[in-house]
Design a protein around this motif. Structure first.
Motif, mmCIF file in Angstrom:
data_model
loop_
_atom_site.group_PDB
_atom_site.id
_atom_site.type_symbol
_atom_site.label_atom_id
_atom_site.label_comp_id
_atom_site.label_asym_id
_atom_site.label_seq_id
_atom_site.Cartn_x
_atom_site.Cartn_y
_atom_site.Cartn_z
ATOM 1 N N UNK A 227 0.861 -1.184 0.000
ATOM 2 C CA UNK A 227 0.000 0.000 0.000
ATOM 3 C C UNK A 227 0.898 1.235 0.000
ATOM 4 N N UNK A 228 0.300 2.404 -0.272
ATOM 5 C CA UNK A 228 1.113 3.614 -0.299
ATOM 6 C C UNK A 228 0.287 4.842 0.039
ATOM 7 N N UNK A 229 1.002 5.905 0.389
ATOM 8 C CA UNK A 229 0.399 7.189 0.723
ATOM 9 C C UNK A 229 0.982 8.234 -0.210
ATOM 10 N N UNK A 230 0.121 9.036 -0.827
ATOM 11 C CA UNK A 230 0.644 10.128 -1.650
ATOM 12 C C UNK A 230 0.588 11.419 -0.842
ATOM 13 N N UNK A 231 1.595 12.293 -1.026
ATOM 14 C CA UNK A 231 1.654 13.504 -0.207
ATOM 15 C C UNK A 231 0.681 14.577 -0.666
ATOM 16 N N UNK A 232 0.073 14.418 -1.826
ATOM 17 C CA UNK A 232 -0.830 15.440 -2.344
ATOM 18 C C UNK A 232 -1.592 14.895 -3.527
ATOM 19 N N UNK A 233 -2.169 15.793 -4.341
ATOM 20 C CA UNK A 233 -2.947 15.378 -5.517
ATOM 21 C C UNK A 233 -2.097 14.496 -6.437
ATOM 22 N N UNK A 234 -2.777 13.632 -7.185
ATOM 23 C CA UNK A 234 -2.037 12.680 -8.026
ATOM 24 C C UNK A 234 -2.156 12.955 -9.516
ATOM 25 N N UNK A 236 -3.109 16.319 -10.991
ATOM 26 C CA UNK A 236 -3.320 17.714 -11.392
ATOM 27 C C UNK A 236 -2.457 18.110 -12.579
ATOM 28 N N UNK B 239 -8.875 15.765 -3.769
ATOM 29 C CA UNK B 239 -7.470 15.363 -3.869
ATOM 30 C C UNK B 239 -6.470 16.191 -3.087
ATOM 31 N N UNK B 240 -6.890 17.289 -2.456
ATOM 32 C CA UNK B 240 -5.917 18.270 -1.949
ATOM 33 C C UNK B 240 -4.907 17.691 -0.963
ATOM 34 N N UNK B 241 -5.323 16.746 -0.132
ATOM 35 C CA UNK B 241 -4.425 16.204 0.894
ATOM 36 C C UNK B 241 -3.808 14.875 0.485
ATOM 37 N N UNK B 242 -3.965 14.505 -0.764
ATOM 38 C CA UNK B 242 -3.405 13.226 -1.211
ATOM 39 C C UNK B 242 -4.300 12.059 -0.830
ATOM 40 N N UNK B 243 -3.756 10.867 -0.963
ATOM 41 C CA UNK B 243 -4.559 9.639 -0.822
ATOM 42 C C UNK B 243 -3.824 8.572 -0.014
ATOM 43 N N UNK B 244 -4.617 7.776 0.710
ATOM 44 C CA UNK B 244 -4.148 6.465 1.153
ATOM 45 C C UNK B 244 -4.567 5.478 0.078
ATOM 46 N N UNK B 245 -3.643 4.588 -0.302
ATOM 47 C CA UNK B 245 -3.927 3.681 -1.409
ATOM 48 C C UNK B 245 -3.593 2.251 -1.017
ATOM 49 N N UNK B 267 -7.524 -0.759 7.105
ATOM 50 C CA UNK B 267 -6.702 0.415 7.416
ATOM 51 C C UNK B 267 -7.542 1.498 8.108
ATOM 52 N N UNK B 271 -7.119 2.791 11.961
ATOM 53 C CA UNK B 271 -6.584 4.135 12.192
ATOM 54 C C UNK B 271 -7.610 5.083 12.800
ATOM 55 N N UNK B 305 -8.203 4.228 -3.884
ATOM 56 C CA UNK B 305 -7.696 5.522 -3.442
ATOM 57 C C UNK B 305 -8.681 6.161 -2.460
ATOM 58 N N UNK B 308 -7.428 11.584 1.675
ATOM 59 C CA UNK B 308 -7.050 11.883 3.064
ATOM 60 C C UNK B 308 -7.771 13.116 3.611
#
Lengths: 312, 312
Positions: A227-234, A236, B239-245, B267, B271, B305, B308
């Motif tokens: 699994x993964x976390x993105x720090x922001x929009x994916x 844009x 999307x502003x804060x990104x995503x848990x995936x 998850x 959490x 996705x 967050x």
């Protein structure tokens, strides 16, 4: 960026095997800059032609650098990989390799497009047949060694990661991989300057890109899958002008995906006078497959989103 | 907005049948404001409880308003539907209906959440068990009558559209539907205040919303399946804060989707101290299923996705 270690392109392998000799041992918290070769291992160059795709040495395809031992990693832990920096090369290629890709039956002939892009500005890259593709450097292959003995093909992804080809494993992403062997044995490769969700023709903008990463261990995380976390929009970089969207509807997600992609190729070919094979490669590097609906029995919908900004 | 015509909630039907009597005939270019009921046809109210899901009259489920004859439409044309305006009601519901949904086996019991949201500001809506969901009003069911005689269930989408439940068929979207019968016979319903790609539990924020639309004909378009154009970005509200995936990896896209969703529920439950069933409903209204990779034989990747921003 300045890392604790550097791993060069010759320090690698071509298959997952927990008996591969480690090239490096690090402690959690340390950083590495990886310099993988492109997915052809340098067989495709700026002067290559489509004919060369027929004589590729497939034993060298999708090379990765590593493996790296992360000190203290044990089966059941998660290896956290944080992607800190990408240094693109400015050269890339996208190919239709016969027998490979979502519409392999419709595109039996080899086809190759060579890309040159601005490695510093990462401005949208001109696609010769038409369009301009926003770039987002990413890493296609990140994985750890499987517990099962022997060599395992580098092509399919699996529980321990590997050739996942996920567009959003990119700058700032935190990836969590299920560790199966002591030391984890992490490797990385298959960097892309851009890719759409699905990577429909089987290749993206395949490009040598240096990747800096740091590592941590989550003890006893017992993940089933990555699994993964993105720090922001994916997306844009793609979405400003909206999307053209085609759909496939039916009881099989794979057929629905193929249907949606086939219709998009027809739309792009008609509207922008692209050859279908050129539309196919273009979609692979910038268009996204989404599951719009998966509950209205017995028919599901897969949609294919093409970013209109490419032609604006 | 001011439209040429209005169609009220009682002017509708519960199944696709090209012998359904038209409620209205319009010329291309004219506008209609549709006032569909919610997907329960008003059976679920702000005071309803989960127990009532067991006594729902399913013959009334997913009502649509129409059909509308578009003058001059012929088989082979495309009906272009432009969504001009949405007027939300402020009330909505999300349910787990036994036997329905991507993880029906894991969630056998009925469950109901009632939503109240700000119909004017369309601010993110508070989810009682935890989180706050950005809204994007959309229309789940838009379709024309199939050529095949007889009544066809309203639940599955098909070539002529219907219950597509596509998140991005929303304000400003231009939808193109393949016409199969003279006059097209267009109907609309199943409006949602928010939905994630996939609509995984089988319901979204089911909400009565008035929809204004205009119509045009593209002669002899000969579409195989519906397609649409979005006027701008499709997921910036999320999307502003990104995503848990989370990911599911394997040779079957359906199993991979189920795996990715199951891991996300775990998850979120861990959490944010959500009950799994609450996480399931929450994901259905805001999280997106994507096909990350569909070419690295024999294993594909479906990713799920979760935005967050819902918990920030």
């Amino acid at each position: 960026m300045k890392c604790t270690y550097t791993i060069h392109r010759h320090q690698g392998h071509y298959g997952w095997d927990n008996s591969n000799p480690p090239v490096l041992t690090i402690a959690p918290g340390e950083t590495i800059e990886f310099h993988p070769n492109d997915a052809s291992n340098g067989q495709i160059t700026v002067d290559s032609t489509a004919a060369e795709l027929m004589t590729l040495d497939f034993d060298q395809v999708n090379p990765v650098v590593g493996p790296v031992v992360i000190d203290g990693a044990q089966a059941g832990d998660a290896l956290k990989v944080t992607l800190l920096d990408f240094t693109p090369s400015g050269f890339g290629w996208t190919a239709n390799i016969p027998g490979f890709g979502l519409l392999a039956d419709q595109f039996p002939d080899p086809h190759l497009h060579i890309w040159k892009y601005d490695a510093d500005a990462i401005a949208p890259a001109l696609y010769g047949p038409g369009g301009r593709v926003p770039l987002k450097p990413m890493c296609g292959t990140l994985g750890v060694a499987p517990a099962e003995l022997g060599q395992h093909s580098i092509i399919p992804p699996r529980r321990v990661g590997g050739n996942m080809d996920i567009r959003d494993i990119a700058l700032g992403t935190e990836l969590y991989l299920p560790v199966e062997v002591s030391g984890a044995l992490f490797s990385l490769g298959d960097t892309h300057a851009a890719q759409g969700d699905g990577e429909i023709c089987g290749t993206a903008i395949e490009s040598p890109i240096a990747v800096a990463a740091k590592f941590a261990l989550i003890k006893d995380a017992n993940l089933r899958f990555p699994r993964f976390t993105t720090p922001g929009p994916v997306s844009r970089h793609l979405d400003a002008a909206g999307y053209e969207v085609t759909t496939g509807i039916g009881p099989d997600l794979m057929s629905a995906a193929q249907q949606a992609v086939a219709d998009m190729l027809e739309l792009l070919a008609t509207r922008y006078q692209l050859n279908p094979i050129d539309a196919y490669l273009l979609c692979s590097v910038c268009a996204d497959l989404r599951i719009s609906e998966i509950v209205d029995m017995p028919n599901w919908i897969v949609s294919f989103y093409f970013p209109r900004v490419v032609f604006e």
